[in-house]
Write a protein that holds these residues in place. Structure first.
Motif, PDB file in Angstrom:
ATOM      1  N   TYR A 276      -2.371  -6.133  -0.343  1.00  0.00           N
ATOM      2  CA  TYR A 276      -2.480  -5.877   1.097  1.00  0.00           C
ATOM      3  C   TYR A 276      -2.363  -7.170   1.884  1.00  0.00           C
ATOM      4  O   TYR A 276      -3.270  -8.013   1.889  1.00  0.00           O
TER       5      TYR A 276
ATOM      6  N   ASP B 240      -3.734   2.647   6.909  1.00  0.00           N
ATOM      7  CA  ASP B 240      -3.540   2.192   5.539  1.00  0.00           C
ATOM      8  C   ASP B 240      -4.711   2.591   4.646  1.00  0.00           C
ATOM      9  O   ASP B 240      -4.525   2.928   3.469  1.00  0.00           O
TER      10      ASP B 240
ATOM     11  N   LYS C 292      -4.110   6.070   3.611  1.00  0.00           N
ATOM     12  CA  LYS C 292      -3.138   6.190   2.523  1.00  0.00           C
ATOM     13  C   LYS C 292      -3.822   6.042   1.166  1.00  0.00           C
ATOM     14  O   LYS C 292      -3.499   6.766   0.214  1.00  0.00           O
TER      15      LYS C 292
ATOM     16  N   VAL D  57       0.815  -1.210   0.000  1.00  0.00           N
ATOM     17  CA  VAL D  57       0.000   0.000   0.000  1.00  0.00           C
ATOM     18  C   VAL D  57       0.853   1.266   0.000  1.00  0.00           C
ATOM     19  O   VAL D  57       0.476   2.294  -0.575  1.00  0.00           O
ATOM     20  N   ASP D  58       2.044   1.207   0.608  1.00  0.00           N
ATOM     21  CA  ASP D  58       2.899   2.388   0.640  1.00  0.00           C
ATOM     22  C   ASP D  58       3.422   2.768  -0.745  1.00  0.00           C
ATOM     23  O   ASP D  58       3.850   3.910  -0.953  1.00  0.00           O
TER      24      ASP D  58
ATOM     25  N   GLN E 211      -3.449   0.315  12.547  1.00  0.00           N
ATOM     26  CA  GLN E 211      -2.687   0.236  11.307  1.00  0.00           C
ATOM     27  C   GLN E 211      -3.620   0.126  10.105  1.00  0.00           C
ATOM     28  O   GLN E 211      -3.391   0.763   9.070  1.00  0.00           O
TER      29      GLN E 211
ATOM     30  N   ASP F 253      -1.016  -6.940   5.272  1.00  0.00           N
ATOM     31  CA  ASP F 253      -0.580  -6.402   6.555  1.00  0.00           C
ATOM     32  C   ASP F 253      -1.586  -6.751   7.654  1.00  0.00           C
ATOM     33  O   ASP F 253      -2.793  -6.757   7.407  1.00  0.00           O
TER      34      ASP F 253
END
Length: 355
Positions: free
Chosen positions: A236, A273, A276, A216-217, A269, A238
């Motif tokens: 994804y 996300d 983001k 995702v980053d 988190q 995470d």
């Protein structure tokens, strides 16, 4: 579905034809220069109608179909997926070991015919299809040295499917860029593939994911070509210590078993996300989709996996994104081949009926 789209006996490009096709691609004017990661003034495409999607994992992307504990795909699989309420299937395909690494980069005709057969089976069940290049291994360690080979393969794929309906078949140029394939060289590396695709499919949806396994980053700095029919994607998994616990392919750093999901830190988190993705949408006007998500079933129980999928879906879908789960029937499965049934709670986790 039109008969032309269902023919598995379409002619495969010969080596000579592929050479001519590549030469023609070089002459096609395609706007490949990147938009910056900042907001673009160019009109952006509407989101792909991915909806609820499932990956045909461990089918066509291993070295040989059905290895890694999987099984060959058949028409019953797609009938089952469609009846369950899924909108889209993502079909990962390994091409590098089924093609020549030097010009004209000819794809094994039997392999191309098999991929055509699988795509046709999915389309026959009124499913959208994301057809991708998966595990084109040399491109990750030597992006520039592999770019022409990768592009030559995509030239053949694109021409093979040029007459298929644009609204239901989409191309994803390469799965999870990583190692030496980074945002610094991503567009240069993918340029031959995109030029080849646009020569025969000028307006078909093309999908690009970012560096570091398309996490995702990667959306924050993902460069995209100046092309009105390009769509972004991310994956994804995470928190990784939960989703991949005990996964041997993550060696040497294999997450230890026993990690659970759902703590306040995990949920915080998840919200970060989601933010983001929302920031990316606001900045670019593009709505990406989630091409993969899931949790490895070796050390995570089915109820825990279902709870994870539900949490991810409920967090991200308000942003308007489609979600593709990993995977259909092997490692991270939804369908249990042994029992011949869907794993309990997994469809409901994706917002689908369980009956």
């Amino acid at each position: 579905m039109e008969n032309a789209h269902m023919m598995t006996s379409k002619l495969i490009l010969s080596a000579a034809a592929a050479s001519l096709a590549l030469a023609a691609c070089a002459a096609v004017p395609v706007a490949i220069h990147a938009q910056s990661a900042a907001t673009s003034t160019r009109a952006t495409p509407p989101p792909l109608p991915v909806g609820t999607c499932i990956n045909m994992g461990n089918s066509l992307e291993p070295e040989q179909e059905g290895s890694w504990g999987g099984a060959p795909v058949d028409a019953a699989d797609f009938a089952r997926i469609s009846a369950a309420g899924f909108d889209t299937v993502r079909i990962p395909v390994r091409w590098h070991n089924k093609s020549m690494e030097t010009a004209p980069y000819t794809v094994d005709p039997e392999w191309m015919a098999r991929v055509v057969e699988v795509v046709d089976m999915a389309l026959a069940e009124d499913l959208n299809v994301i057809l991708n290049s998966h595990h084109f291994d040399p491109i990750y360690s030597d992006p520039q040295g592999t770019a022409q080979w990768h592009g030559g393969v995509w030239d053949q794929i694109a021409r093979q499917f040029a007459d298929y309906p644009e609204e239901h078949l989409w191309f994803e140029l390469e799965n999870e860029p990583h190692d030496q394939l980074t945002h610094a060289n991503l567009l240069d590396t993918l340029e031959p593939a995109l030029v080849a695709v646009r020569a025969s499919n000028p307006t078909r949806a093309v999908i690009i994911g970012g560096e570091n396994w398309s996490g995702v980053d990667s959306l924050a700095t993902l460069p995209l070509p100046d092309d009105a029919n390009i769509h972004s994607t991310f994956h994804y998994y995470d928190p990784f210590p939960f989703t991949h616990q005990g996964a041997s392919w993550t060696a040497p750093n294999i997450p230890e078993p026993g990690r659970q999901f759902g703590s306040p830190a995990d949920l915080a988190q998840l919200q970060r996300d989601v933010a983001k993705v929302e920031t990316y949408i606001e900045r670019t006007g593009r709505v990406p989709f989630m091409g993969e998500t899931g949790a490895y079933d070796r050390h995570v129980s089915t109820p825990e996996r279902a709870a994870y999928h539900q949490a991810v879906r409920e967090a991200f879908t308000p942003s308007g994104i489609g979600i593709c789960t990993w995977a259909y029937a092997n490692t991270f499965p939804f369908w249990d081949r042994q029992s011949g049934d869907w794993l309990p709670g997994m469809r409901a986790a994706m917002g689908l009926p369980e009956d």
